[in-house]
Design a protein around this motif. Structure first.
Motif, PDB file in Angstrom:
ATOM      1  N   ILE A  41      46.633  29.614  41.902  1.00 16.56           N
ATOM      2  CA  ILE A  41      46.910  29.057  43.229  1.00 16.56           C
ATOM      3  C   ILE A  41      48.417  28.939  43.427  1.00 16.56           C
ATOM      4  N   PRO A  42      48.930  29.394  44.564  1.00 14.71           N
ATOM      5  CA  PRO A  42      50.354  29.163  44.871  1.00 14.71           C
ATOM      6  C   PRO A  42      50.620  27.674  45.094  1.00 14.71           C
ATOM      7  N   ASP A  43      51.886  27.311  45.151  1.00  8.17           N
ATOM      8  CA  ASP A  43      52.207  25.905  45.383  1.00  8.17           C
ATOM      9  C   ASP A  43      51.976  25.537  46.846  1.00  8.17           C
ATOM     10  N   GLU A  44      51.780  24.246  47.073  1.00  6.14           N
ATOM     11  CA  GLU A  44      51.553  23.692  48.414  1.00  6.14           C
ATOM     12  C   GLU A  44      50.420  24.413  49.146  1.00  6.14           C
ATOM     13  N   THR A  45      49.327  24.622  48.439  1.00  5.60           N
ATOM     14  CA  THR A  45      48.161  25.308  48.995  1.00  5.60           C
ATOM     15  C   THR A  45      46.938  24.406  48.897  1.00  5.60           C
ATOM     16  N   MET A  46      46.212  24.303  50.005  1.00  5.90           N
ATOM     17  CA  MET A  46      45.021  23.463  50.032  1.00  5.90           C
ATOM     18  C   MET A  46      43.824  24.223  49.467  1.00  5.90           C
ATOM     19  N   LYS A 167      53.320  32.532  50.879  1.00  2.00           N
ATOM     20  CA  LYS A 167      53.102  31.747  49.664  1.00  2.00           C
ATOM     21  C   LYS A 167      52.621  32.632  48.519  1.00  2.00           C
ATOM     22  N   GLU A 168      51.726  33.571  48.841  1.00  2.51           N
ATOM     23  CA  GLU A 168      51.236  34.489  47.824  1.00  2.51           C
ATOM     24  C   GLU A 168      52.365  35.367  47.297  1.00  2.51           C
ATOM     25  N   GLN A 169      53.225  35.850  48.187  1.00  2.00           N
ATOM     26  CA  GLN A 169      54.352  36.676  47.766  1.00  2.00           C
ATOM     27  C   GLN A 169      55.316  35.883  46.891  1.00  2.00           C
ATOM     28  N   ASN A 170      55.595  34.638  47.284  1.00  2.53           N
ATOM     29  CA  ASN A 170      56.464  33.786  46.468  1.00  2.53           C
ATOM     30  C   ASN A 170      55.853  33.537  45.102  1.00  2.53           C
ATOM     31  N   TYR A 171      54.531  33.362  45.093  1.00  2.00           N
ATOM     32  CA  TYR A 171      53.848  33.134  43.814  1.00  2.00           C
ATOM     33  C   TYR A 171      53.927  34.373  42.930  1.00  2.00           C
ATOM     34  N   GLN A 172      53.745  35.562  43.516  1.00  9.78           N
ATOM     35  CA  GLN A 172      53.824  36.795  42.733  1.00  9.78           C
ATOM     36  C   GLN A 172      55.245  37.006  42.204  1.00  9.78           C
ATOM     37  N   ARG A 173      56.252  36.674  43.015  1.00 12.30           N
ATOM     38  CA  ARG A 173      57.636  36.769  42.536  1.00 12.30           C
ATOM     39  C   ARG A 173      57.881  35.797  41.394  1.00 12.30           C
ATOM     40  N   ARG A 175      55.601  34.706  39.284  1.00 16.17           N
ATOM     41  CA  ARG A 175      54.919  35.261  38.111  1.00 16.17           C
ATOM     42  C   ARG A 175      55.733  36.395  37.495  1.00 16.17           C
ATOM     43  N   GLU A 176      56.306  37.242  38.349  1.00 18.35           N
ATOM     44  CA  GLU A 176      57.113  38.351  37.848  1.00 18.35           C
ATOM     45  C   GLU A 176      58.339  37.843  37.093  1.00 18.35           C
ATOM     46  N   GLU A 177      58.961  36.778  37.637  1.00 16.34           N
ATOM     47  CA  GLU A 177      60.128  36.189  36.968  1.00 16.34           C
ATOM     48  C   GLU A 177      59.745  35.602  35.615  1.00 16.34           C
ATOM     49  N   ARG A 178      58.614  34.918  35.563  1.00 18.57           N
ATOM     50  CA  ARG A 178      58.152  34.358  34.290  1.00 18.57           C
ATOM     51  C   ARG A 178      57.845  35.460  33.286  1.00 18.57           C
ATOM     52  N   PHE A 179      57.204  36.531  33.763  1.00 23.72           N
ATOM     53  CA  PHE A 179      56.884  37.646  32.876  1.00 23.72           C
ATOM     54  C   PHE A 179      58.154  38.295  32.344  1.00 23.72           C
ATOM     55  N   ARG A 180      59.158  38.447  33.223  1.00 22.03           N
ATOM     56  CA  ARG A 180      60.421  39.029  32.791  1.00 22.03           C
ATOM     57  C   ARG A 180      61.098  38.164  31.740  1.00 22.03           C
ATOM     58  N   GLN A 181      61.102  36.846  31.968  1.00 18.14           N
ATOM     59  CA  GLN A 181      61.710  35.940  30.996  1.00 18.14           C
ATOM     60  C   GLN A 181      60.972  35.988  29.658  1.00 18.14           C
ATOM     61  N   THR A 182      59.630  36.058  29.733  1.00 17.44           N
ATOM     62  CA  THR A 182      58.848  36.146  28.499  1.00 17.44           C
ATOM     63  C   THR A 182      59.127  37.448  27.764  1.00 17.44           C
ATOM     64  N   SER A 183      59.230  38.552  28.511  1.00 10.50           N
ATOM     65  CA  SER A 183      59.514  39.856  27.893  1.00 10.50           C
ATOM     66  C   SER A 183      60.886  39.860  27.233  1.00 10.50           C
TER      67      SER A 183
END
Length: 222
Positions: A41-46, A167-173, A175-183
């Motif tokens: 779920i993205p943030d600030e989502t009902m 919100k979905e696009q921000n969430y995907q970005r 996730r991509e940032e987290r994946f990049r940091q993990t990599s």
């Protein structure tokens, strides 16, 4: 002239499909079982969840509506394992919460008691429907409350769908940032581990050479 209208209609259909987040299912639950679901779920989502329970009737050999005293306990945890909803409901009900942290949210349900003789040793069927974001809004109720025309209601739907897409696009970005940091972190650890392995091998090689040299000198072979 009919083609542009068709393209617009197709665009609106794709737009509506892109933000239709939710699922409906049913599952069986024993009197001591706890069933959990993971929803990204993205943030600030009902999020709205509707459920109803059915109890297995051995005489009729079928599932019948559960007794009012038999209810469900719902608990929701955010990605930081923080409880954002913990409440007991009836045999049929609706729970609502709003996410404040993007990521995987855990939604758990279990029966509220094992004291009921009708449920003892039996099986409970739970019908669960979860809607996320704009798709969770009841637009018929919104139109009646705000006295909106059909056109105004459609415009409001589109605006909220666009907001949900953002919100979905921000969430995907995110996730991509987290994946990049993990990599990057994993690559750095692999690099350092390779360097450590190389140093260990060099140290062992030097030690073996010194040991062999001492051995040959002791045997007066060199």
């Amino acid at each position: 002239m009919a083609a542009p209208g068709g393209l617009v209609g197709l665009g609106l259909l794709l737009l509506a499909g892109a933000v239709s987040r939710g699922f409906g299912l049913y599952f069986h639950l024993g009197e001591t079982e706890r069933r959990c679901f993971i929803e990204e779920i993205p943030d600030e989502t009902m999020v709205i969840g509707n459920y109803r329970t059915q109890l297995y009737d051995k005489q009729r050999e079928d599932y019948m509506p559960a007794t009012p005293g038999l209810g469900m306990f719902v608990e929701v945890k955010d990605p930081d394992d923080k409880v954002i909803l913990s409440r007991q409901y009836g045999s049929e009900g609706r729970f609502t919460f709003t996410s404040h942290t993007p990521g995987e949210h855990q939604i758990c349900l279990h029966s509220n008691s094992t004291k009921f003789s009708l449920f003892a040793g039996g099986m409970l069927r739970v019908h669960l429907d979860i809607q996320v974001g704009e798709h969770a809004n009841d637009y018929a109720e919104i139109a009646a409350k705000d006295k909106l025309s059909e056109l105004q209601l459609r415009v409001r739907q589109l605006i909220e769908q666009v907001e949900q897409i953002q919100k979905e696009q921000n969430y995907q970005r995110w996730r991509e940032e987290r994946f990049r940091q993990t990599s990057e972190s994993t690559n750095q650890r692999v690099l350092w581990w390779s360097i450590v392995q190389t140093l260990i091998l060099v140290a062992i090689g030097v030690w073996q050479m010194r040991h062999l040299k001492s051995f040959f000198e002791a045997k007066k072979l060199v």
